[in-house]
Design an enzyme around this catalytic site. Structure first.
Site, PDB file in Angstrom:
ATOM      1  CG  HIS A   1      -2.123   0.777   1.030  1.00 33.94           C
ATOM      2  ND1 HIS A   1      -3.102   0.078   0.676  1.00 33.94           N
ATOM      3  CD2 HIS A   1      -2.376   2.276   0.481  1.00 33.94           C
ATOM      4  CE1 HIS A   1      -4.137   1.138   1.040  1.00 33.94           C
ATOM      5  NE2 HIS A   1      -3.484   2.544   0.948  1.00 33.94           N
TER       6      HIS A   1
ATOM      7  CE1 TYR B   1     -11.635   5.025  -2.474  1.00 32.77           C
ATOM      8  CE2 TYR B   1     -12.826   6.175  -0.197  1.00 32.77           C
ATOM      9  CZ  TYR B   1     -11.520   5.503  -0.944  1.00 32.77           C
ATOM     10  OH  TYR B   1     -10.855   4.725   0.131  1.00 32.77           O
TER      11      TYR B   1
HETATM   12  O1  LIG Z   1      -8.415   8.763   0.055  1.00 30.04           O
HETATM   13  C1  LIG Z   1      -8.759   8.095   0.738  1.00 30.04           C
HETATM   14  C2  LIG Z   1      -8.085   6.842   0.360  1.00 30.04           C
HETATM   15  C3  LIG Z   1      -6.434   6.717   1.009  1.00 30.04           C
HETATM   16  O2  LIG Z   1      -6.924   7.163   2.095  1.00 30.04           O
HETATM   17  C4  LIG Z   1      -6.032   5.221   0.636  1.00 30.04           C
HETATM   18  O3  LIG Z   1      -4.798   4.840   1.468  1.00 30.04           O
HETATM   19  C5  LIG Z   1      -6.004   4.851  -1.351  1.00 30.04           C
HETATM   20  O4  LIG Z   1      -6.365   3.237  -1.204  1.00 30.04           O
HETATM   21  C6  LIG Z   1      -7.208   4.849  -1.697  1.00 30.04           C
HETATM   22  N1  LIG Z   1      -7.525   5.251  -2.925  1.00 30.04           N
HETATM   23  C7  LIG Z   1      -8.709   6.463  -3.202  1.00 30.04           C
HETATM   24  C8  LIG Z   1      -9.245   6.582  -4.731  1.00 30.04           C
HETATM   25  N2  LIG Z   1      -8.586   7.186  -5.609  1.00 30.04           N
HETATM   26  C9  LIG Z   1      -7.473   8.087  -5.211  1.00 30.04           C
HETATM   27  C10 LIG Z   1      -6.702   8.972  -6.928  1.00 30.04           C
HETATM   28  C11 LIG Z   1      -6.255   9.573  -6.984  1.00 30.04           C
HETATM   29  C12 LIG Z   1      -4.884   9.645  -5.738  1.00 30.04           C
HETATM   30  C13 LIG Z   1      -5.641   9.128  -4.433  1.00 30.04           C
HETATM   31  C14 LIG Z   1      -6.316   8.392  -4.810  1.00 30.04           C
HETATM   32  C15 LIG Z   1      -9.094   6.937  -1.619  1.00 30.04           C
HETATM   33  N3  LIG Z   1      -7.981   6.412  -1.066  1.00 30.04           N
END
Ligand SMILES: OC[C@@H]1[C@@H](O)[C@H](O)[C@@H](O)c2nc(CNc3ccccc3)cn21
Length: 460
Positions: free
Chosen positions: A122, A309
């Site tokens: 991750h 999301y």
């Molecule tokens: O932003 C909320 C979470 C993050 O905390 C997680 O570690 C990660 O898995 C995560 N992915 C997304 C969805 N996509 C995304 C797109 C661009 C930049 C960062 C996340 C949201 N999130």
């Protein structure tokens, strides 16, 4: 309590976190630094100069935190392993204390009847491997498979669900194209090669899992968002198709169809390399048997983890390269504090898109949640009605996909705790449980109680 949307009897209800975002003490007990430790300690990279040095102090408090998970009635808990705790140099000798933390966490979960879902990667690559080129190095798939085998050997007798890589698209684009996230590169020639090595890394880890006789299920978690033209002009429709290939199909087409979307060569132009057919065959083999044979044979990827999301509302924009498309925020639409539109129908659309395009593989929603400006606690509970509404609407959207035949097996809220939100530091709160780093108190939110009732009712 009768629920409007009743889920299947064995549906898995969980919550998700990741190592660098919650553990704290990233260098404790012999752990090696990650690229996120470096990035967060680089002035100007993270809001307010925040770092994961303390985060939710989960490395010390995990037993208390597992008890909270049990109180909520979680059936599963998705967390990631910090590669550098287990292999401080990223490869070579194992750090027994680092591996032991995860063994104790898994055992604490199992004692409470909570199924662990482990994410192997991750985003927190050991800095020592980054210094050897990181995901740009053609040896990186082998490094990752060797690391994965350490975890498989140590824990596969107790871990029913494995995710190899969280969101290879985010590792690639914010990490190597727009530079927003670690390691903060901005190079269109690097990004496609990083993406390719991430897919090969997934394939090699799945192959290693099979060759070790892995008895459980292993998959890939991808961020997906439907792309809708802001208005039905040919230019906007073409821009939405480009963004769909760029975000949603970049990794799933190779995995399930054995080829990259043709749009990517056009988008990247001279920066798009020639990839060996043998590589694409190796990557696709990780999903063959899901489409044709029985699950778990060959190198097959057993499930897709969907991180949903929001959607993308897209307008053509020749000034936004390399896509020629820009994501816009719809006027008057409800949005989270991340600026993301609240759009529950997009989850139904995404799950049915997977069913239609990739042969209805077993699917888990491995992340779904929202950041809001939660008010302070009142009578020991944080009132977060917006998050309750967000979760209720998205659970109903997930159920709608189930009713239309999607093979949805489980749902994980992002996130169990307010935590370190990458470049935004602690300014964004996604948790079911409030955590303020200075005092480390765990305070349930109304959404935690809501989710507890969803789990009890197995429905919403
Ligand atoms: O932003 C909320 C979470 C993050 O905390 C997680 O570690 C990660 O898995 C995560 N992915 C997304 C969805 N996509 C995304 C797109 C661009 C930049 C960062 C996340 C949201 N999130």
């Amino acid at each position: 309590m009768t629920s409007e949307a009743a889920f299947p009897a064995n549906f898995l209800w969980g919550a998700a976190t990741s190592a660098y975002q919650i553990e704290g003490q990233p260098l404790a007990d012999g752990a090696g630094p990650s690229i996120w430790h470096r990035f967060a300690h680089t002035p100007g990279r993270v809001a307010n100069g925040d770092t994961g040095d303390l985060a939710c102090d989960h490395y010390r408090r995990f037993e208390e935190d597992v008890a909270l998970m049990a109180d909520l009635g979680l059936g599963a808990y998705r967390f990631s392993v910090a590669w550098g705790r287990v292999l401080p140099e990223g490869r070579g000798s194992v750090n027994a204390k680092g591996l032991d933390f995860y063994r104790r966490l898994v055992d604490a979960l199992l004692e409470r009847g909570i199924a662990p879902m482990i994410t192997l990667y991750h985003w927190d690559l050991p800095a020592a491997l980054h210094d050897r080129g990181g995901w740009l190095n053609p040896d990186s798939p082998a490094w990752f498979a060797d690391y994965a085998q350490v975890l498989f050997r140590a824990l596969d007798d107790r871990v029913p669900l494995w995710v190899t890589i969280n969101e290879p698209w985010v590792v690639t684009v914010p990490g190597y194209l727009d530079g927003e996230l670690a390691p903060g590169h901005r190079d269109p020639f690097e990004a496609p090669r990083v993406a390719h090595h991430l897919l090969l890394a997934h394939a090699e880890a799945v192959a290693a899992y099979r060759s070790l006789g892995g008895r459980h299920r292993i998959g890939l978690a991808v961020n997906l968002e439907p792309q809708h033209p802001a208005s039905p002009t040919p230019e906007n429709q073409a821009a939405a198709r480009r963004r769909d290939a760029f975000i949603n199909r970049w990794f799933l087409d190779p995995l399930y169809l054995g080829r990259y979307p043709a749009e990517l060569a056009t988008i990247f132009g001279a920066a798009w390399p020639e990839f060996a057919d043998a590589d694409l065959a190796r990557i696709r083999s990780t999903s063959d048997s899901v489409l044709g044979g029985s699950l778990g044979t060959g190198c097959a990827t057993d499930f897709i983890g969907v991180n949903y999301y929001s959607r993308g509302l897209v307008r053509a924009d020749p000034n936004t390269q390399p896509l020629g498309a820009i994501r816009i925020s719809p006027e008057n639409a409800p949005r989270t504090t991340m600026g993301w539109e609240v759009y529950p129908p997009g989850l139904t659309e995404t799950l049915l898109w997977i069913k239609e395009h990739y042969g209805n593989p077993p699917t888990y929603i491995t992340e779904n949640g929202a950041a809001f400006d939660d008010p302070p606690p009142a009578d020991g509970l944080v009132p977060d009605p917006e998050r309750v509404d967000y979760l209720r609407a998205h659970l109903r959207a997930a159920h709608a996909a189930l009713e239309q035949g999607a093979d949805l097996r489980g749902y994980f809220v992002w996130s169990l705790f307010d935590n370190f939100e990458w470049a935004q530091g602690y300014s964004q709160r996604f948790g079911l449980i409030r955590v303020d780093p200075p005092n480390q108190a765990r305070i349930l939110k109304a959404s935690a109680r809501f989710y507890q009732n969803v789990i009890r009712a197995n429905g919403v």
